[in-house]
Design an enzyme around this catalytic site. Structure first.
Site, mmCIF file in Angstrom:
data_model
loop_
_atom_site.group_PDB
_atom_site.id
_atom_site.type_symbol
_atom_site.label_atom_id
_atom_site.label_comp_id
_atom_site.label_asym_id
_atom_site.label_seq_id
_atom_site.Cartn_x
_atom_site.Cartn_y
_atom_site.Cartn_z
ATOM 1 N N ASN A 10 -11.258 -16.106 5.820
ATOM 2 C CA ASN A 10 -11.975 -17.142 5.063
ATOM 3 C C ASN A 10 -11.232 -17.325 3.738
ATOM 4 O OD1 ASN A 10 -13.730 -18.685 3.569
ATOM 5 N ND2 ASN A 10 -15.315 -17.105 3.390
ATOM 6 N N LYS A 12 -11.692 -19.445 1.455
ATOM 7 C CA LYS A 12 -12.515 -19.999 0.360
ATOM 8 C C LYS A 12 -11.768 -21.182 -0.275
ATOM 9 C CE LYS A 12 -14.842 -15.684 0.144
ATOM 10 N NZ LYS A 12 -15.639 -14.720 -0.567
ATOM 11 N N HIS A 97 -22.601 -19.138 4.980
ATOM 12 C CA HIS A 97 -21.964 -18.134 4.112
ATOM 13 C C HIS A 97 -22.819 -17.947 2.852
ATOM 14 C CE1 HIS A 97 -19.134 -16.204 1.417
ATOM 15 N NE2 HIS A 97 -18.481 -15.825 2.495
ATOM 16 N N GLU A 99 -22.090 -17.745 -0.120
ATOM 17 C CA GLU A 99 -21.729 -18.611 -1.259
ATOM 18 C C GLU A 99 -22.304 -20.017 -1.071
ATOM 19 O OE1 GLU A 99 -17.498 -17.800 -1.243
ATOM 20 O OE2 GLU A 99 -17.925 -15.741 -1.857
ATOM 21 N N GLU A 167 -22.514 -9.914 6.432
ATOM 22 C CA GLU A 167 -21.827 -9.835 5.146
ATOM 23 C C GLU A 167 -22.829 -9.481 4.043
ATOM 24 O OE1 GLU A 167 -17.819 -12.067 5.172
ATOM 25 O OE2 GLU A 167 -19.355 -13.367 4.372
ATOM 26 N N GLY A 173 -16.471 -10.037 -2.328
ATOM 27 C CA GLY A 173 -15.748 -10.642 -3.442
ATOM 28 C C GLY A 173 -15.368 -9.658 -4.537
ATOM 29 N N SER A 214 -15.248 -7.240 1.360
ATOM 30 C CA SER A 214 -14.238 -6.314 0.829
ATOM 31 C C SER A 214 -13.456 -5.567 1.909
ATOM 32 C CB SER A 214 -14.878 -5.320 -0.148
ATOM 33 O OG SER A 214 -15.416 -6.001 -1.256
HETATM 34 P P1 PGA Z 1 -14.153 -10.672 0.571
HETATM 35 O O1 PGA Z 1 -14.999 -11.917 1.069
HETATM 36 O O2 PGA Z 1 -13.399 -10.136 1.772
HETATM 37 O O3 PGA Z 1 -13.226 -11.226 -0.476
HETATM 38 O O4 PGA Z 1 -15.115 -9.660 0.026
HETATM 39 C C1 PGA Z 1 -15.596 -11.949 2.332
HETATM 40 C C2 PGA Z 1 -16.326 -13.261 2.545
HETATM 41 O O5 PGA Z 1 -16.945 -13.776 1.600
HETATM 42 O O6 PGA Z 1 -16.308 -13.829 3.660
#
Ligand code: PGA
Length: 255
Positions: A10, A12, A97, A99, A167, A173, A214
């Site tokens: 992903n 982003k 997601h 976010e 998640e 993040g 992460s």
């Molecule tokens: P991250 O994000 O691996 O940077 O923690 C995962 C995600 O939001 O899909």
């Protein structure tokens, strides 16, 4: 039949230019294209989807999207539909997601997107996960509800079009409070499978469950080996072709 590990990147809202996106994708494809035990999916920003699709050769690495609107067309200024994404060759779409949920997406809207994705014949990667963990286990109920609401109206025959990514928001993040452990992920992957079995019986076993939050080159193998997940949803680490390549290679080696 042995299922390939499903590793989704992903991206982003990165990288800032099409040139960089093409370079990253090409570098990832070099590794991903060789791996027989891994299905790699790259979800770039929407505007790069059709350009990166042109760089796809074969099936080992394909393109997905990070979000879409549920109506197939109409007066929805600024939106892109799942049907449109499918028409330019996206094979996966991430829905719900955290976010996006933080920007106001409700379970009801997410359900509409899931149904639209299934109808468009695209694979829907439904994200679920709690903001915090409480000692009383309320988070387990929360995740169960997220799944039930998102899948409302999805038929048994459509289940092969659904992937669920766990998640935990606290582990996502660069502001992650702390990384999740394989045991944290295991507890919820079991819960997800039990919830799906309650909803659909044994037909639910076609649904792949992923872990995300992460994930990096050091911990990827542990989640894959210990958390009973069939793959990973990777954010930051998927933007570094070398690190992501390491993740893909460790997934390829796990039997
Ligand atoms: P991250 O994000 O691996 O940077 O923690 C995962 C995600 O939001 O899909």
């Amino acid at each position: 039949m042995k299922t390939k590990k499903l590793i989704i990147g992903n991206w982003k809202m990165y990288p800032a230019s099409l040139k960089d996106a093409k370079a990253k994708f090409t570098a990832i494809k070099k590794t991903a294209g060789k791996l027989v035990n891994v299905q790699t999916v790259i979800c770039p920003p929407l505007v790069y989807v059709s350009e990166l699709k042109k760089l796809v050769s074969g099936h080992r690495v394909v393109i997905g999207a990070q979000n879409a609107w549920f109506e197939s067309e109409g007066a929805f200024t600024g939106e892109v539909s799942i049907a449109m994404l499918a028409s330019v060759g996206a094979q996966y779409v991430i829905v719900g997601h955290s976010e996006r949920r933080a920007m106001g997406e409700s379970d009801e809207l997410i359900n509409k997107k899931v149904l639209a994705g299934v109808k468009a014949g695209i694979i829907v990667v439904l994200c679920v996960g709690e903001r915090d963990r409480d000692p009383d286990g309320v988070y387990l109920k929360f995740i169960t509800e997220q799944i039930k609401e998102a899948l409302h109206g999805v038929q048994k025959k459509e289940l092969k079009k659904i992937v669920i990514a766990y998640e935990p928001i606290w582990a996502i993040g660069k502001n992650a409070i702390h990384p999740s452990s394989p045991d944290d992920a295991l507890e919820v992957s079991i819960l997800i499978k039990r919830t799906l079995a309650d909803l659909y019986g044994k037909d639910s076993s076609v649904i792949q469950v992923l872990y995300g939050g992460s994930v990096d080159a050091k911990n990827a193998w542990e989640f894959l080996l210990k958390s009973q997940v069939n793959g990973l949803l990777v954010g930051r680490a998927s933007l570094d072709a070398k690190v992501f390549g390491e993740i893909l290679k460790s997934a390829d080696q796990i039997k």
